[in-house]
Design an enzyme around this catalytic site. Structure first.
Site, PDB file in Angstrom:
ATOM      1  N   ASN A   1       1.301  -0.206  -6.556  1.00  0.00           N
ATOM      2  CA  ASN A   1       1.741  -1.314  -5.705  1.00  0.00           C
ATOM      3  C   ASN A   1       2.002  -2.560  -6.568  1.00  0.00           C
ATOM      4  O   ASN A   1       1.818  -2.519  -7.779  1.00  0.00           O
ATOM      5  CB  ASN A   1       0.707  -1.588  -4.597  1.00  0.00           C
ATOM      6  CG  ASN A   1      -0.636  -2.020  -5.148  1.00  0.00           C
ATOM      7  OD1 ASN A   1      -0.734  -2.468  -6.283  1.00  0.00           O
ATOM      8  ND2 ASN A   1      -1.668  -1.865  -4.348  1.00  0.00           N
TER       9      ASN A   1
ATOM     10  N   ASP B   1       0.288   8.733   2.710  1.00  0.00           N
ATOM     11  CA  ASP B   1      -0.384   7.559   2.142  1.00  0.00           C
ATOM     12  C   ASP B   1       0.547   6.354   2.155  1.00  0.00           C
ATOM     13  O   ASP B   1       0.110   5.224   2.348  1.00  0.00           O
ATOM     14  CB  ASP B   1      -0.843   7.872   0.715  1.00  0.00           C
ATOM     15  CG  ASP B   1      -1.502   6.682   0.047  1.00  0.00           C
ATOM     16  OD1 ASP B   1      -2.601   6.303   0.496  1.00  0.00           O
ATOM     17  OD2 ASP B   1      -0.914   6.103  -0.887  1.00  0.00           O
TER      18      ASP B   1
END
Lengths: 324, 324, 324
Positions: free
Chosen positions: B9, B198
């Site tokens: 991320n 996810d």
């Protein structure tokens, strides 16, 4: 899905090509699903055309792209899909419209790829919707025929070009078509082609102005011929026109079915991309003027200017309309 | 392998989904190898279930993931694999356990994908190992049966939801299954599915709390049905429960074999993911409470609370045990 | 890891470039780990050179690649790594050696990328190992100096070339360097560069003989200059020599730091790849002879012939040695 570093340039702006690829995937899914909704020959929808689309606001790494698609018209053998893309900053909750695109698909039989299957008709809420759709259908059909004529131009290499000339920034890449680039029929996804086209156009634009650049709009793209798995595709771009703050780049896609097939290299797609140059703060920068040398280059510059002025006039008309 | 920017991320933490995908690949290799170790019908191991797993410490870009796998139990038709993931900072030499996961595989014949092949038995060092394995085998079998019943719920869209409600953060993505997503049998790798799950769960969590979030744990995931190449899969997630510092998200995977097959869309997988919210320094942050509106939402919140308290109790029991 | 359709050509043979990329990643991990093993300045190992490597047997989709790496020599500022690749068919259990490669790395400081850090010495089991390593070190150092001189050649475009001429098959691609292509220092992984080089060389070979081709060997590759994130790299290939059953292709990599930097385009890497043409049954096919036209092409053909005969003689000497 969440935009990743690989989807974006070094300034963090998501490539127009990544967005075009998502748009096309959504369009292909909804139209394939529609065309298989009635008991009939199983088929896969193949992209035939993308209408002109503007990139209204840039998308950044870490934002989520929301793509929604709707079928807006069906003819006997084609489907019109409207796709909207919104960028959502999930940290602030801010949402912005990034793109609205219209795509045309043609369903090809899974058993015989040269056969176009019939499209189940959709229901219209009002009669006018059908009439307007039919008008759009006729217009795009005409335009596809016209551009088919135009195709045939080749980008010739230039030795030791001067900065800001056409030859200086022209670029091309080759790509070997792999399995993940292809549909179930074994032909390249339209979105994959558009992503490569945007990549080349972006490199042409960056070579010309040597700054951070972003896709501002893409003119209508027609997909004249399918490209098969195992082909080598050559994607070439050259600058055709510059205004004060924008660059127009013409991009060609040629396919070379060099293994297992006795066919010559052919022109599969061509289109015009418009780019703007941005400062580090995201403000538009002036663009160095394109230096044209040959007669052809001068002619293409004038044609590009025509397209530029036409688009500008259309946009002003729309703004006045919406202001009323 | 080395973790890249695309695996993580924007805060640099590797996605839980990337780790789950590596775990599943290691499990698929070792169990396929084992099931073909005796002269018999060639087969490919298909993921049937992943036991609950905790993400013990975050992994970062530039670190190396070391994945090791071991077969710990075999029944007549299934293989239990234990996979451990360590993150290694090759600059400092520091190593940390990231994950310990237990996966169940079922070998399917290469010639007839609906036939389950027999598994060669493994040797146990001690008799108790076999008995404990058998107990785990019976437990997971029971649990798989139960969750199969539960399936059938659908996530409906909500117009103009309020912040912190279930409808506000619920999300879904669609993915067209390509060749590189699939095993030799032409079915989606379990790891590919888990990575997409996810991704959706992460978007739900980030929409809810608008901060940097990381996967804390994944509840047992059962793979009820195979997903074939060419399907469109829809992955949807909604928040079910929040504690002070964690969020539980339920994720569904539906497959739509829309070409070539007269089959309806079906539920292929469902699971619960737990996320925590992290500050810039990597400290856990408080999570805004989930606002439940409908009776179903309130019921799911209570069920989530039950799972949360059960897990907490189990962990405390383990800690006391290891402290003794 | 398991080889996927995307790693392979349409005949199912894994691209040499995919294997080179795995080799380099393993080398980078083990040498970065070693160079940080003693308290000192944190550093990242950068690829300086890959010794000549042969592709001993093809790898196929569905097979598992086992990569192992070992440090075999250290000088004050460089590390020699030996990497072995085995392909494993997990259905039959058959294992084959695919590649043995030797790579040289130089550790660069994380704080100052222009500073080469000192390498902790390794222990040798026998004194001869150190002496032989030192000999290899001196040889590669000499060779790197030599090839640095040679650099400067440019591939000029050819209009309407005849089949089987050099101009007919020469190819080039451009690639915008993204974050996932780069190390922690922000420079392109050597393995990424080699993968692109193999892609171009493969297209040149396929254009020449219009059959399924596979990488047979790669000559020593020297990495003269680093390539930074955000650069555009141009990878160009041209055929230099054909024997009865093989083709030699010279590949150049040029980097163009066109944004944010006042630097000219520069030659970063160059190398020779050898390809063979395979029938559908995997048997080597005769290769059409390369037609040389200019003096330079004739000279390069003779040089290629020299390298070909030298390699052949070496291989025969090794075979006699191992037969004794």
């Amino acid at each position: 899905r969440i935009m990743r570093p690989d989807d974006a340039n070094i300034a963090g702006n998501v490539h127009g090509g990544t967005i075009l690829k998502m748009i096309e995937e959504a369009g292909a899914i909804i139209s394939t699903r529609h065309c298989n909704s009635q008991a009939g020959e199983p088929c896969v929808a193949a992209l035939a055309r993308v209408e002109r689309t503007d990139f209204l606001s840039p998308m950044c790494i870490g934002e989520v792209a929301n793509v929604s698609a709707e079928i807006t018209y069906t003819s006997r053998h084609s489907v019109e899909v409207q796709v909207n893309v919104m960028s959502e900053n999930i940290l602030t909750g801010a949402k912005k419209v990034t793109n609205k695109a219209t795509l045309w698909y043609v369903p090809l039989s899974l058993k015989n790829v040269n056969k176009v299957v019939e499209v189940p008709p959709i229901q219209y809420a009002r009669k006018e919707q059908e009439d307007e759709g039919k008008k759009r259908y006729e217009e795009q059909k005409l335009d596809r025929l016209e551009t088919k004529q135009r195709n045939g131009d080749v980008i010739l290499p230039v030795i030791n070009p001067e900065p800001h000339t056409v030859g200086y920034s022209q670029s091309s890449l080759i790509h070997l078509v792999g399995p993940s680039d292809c549909t179930l029929l074994g032909f390249v996804h339209g979105g994959v082609t558009m992503k490569l086209m945007d990549e080349v156009a972006g490199i042409v634009a960056a070579r010309h102005c040597k700054t951070n650049i972003v896709t501002a709009s893409v003119d209508a793209i027609n997909f004249h011929e399918k490209i098969k798995k195992g082909c080598v595709i050559t994607v070439s771009g050259r600058m055709t026109f510059t205004s004060n703050k924008s660059m127009e780049i013409e991009v060609f896609v040629d396919a070379d079915p060099f293994v297992d097939e006795p066919r010559e290299r052919y022109r599969a797609v061509s289109a015009f991309f418009t780019y703007v140059s941005l400062s580090k703060e995201g403000k538009p920068l002036p663009v160095p003027q394109l230096l044209t040398e040959t007669e052809d280059e001068k002619r293409r510059f004038e044609e590009g200017k025509g397209r530029y002025l036409q688009t500008k006039a259309k946009r002003q008309a729309q703004m006045q309309q919406s202001a009323q």
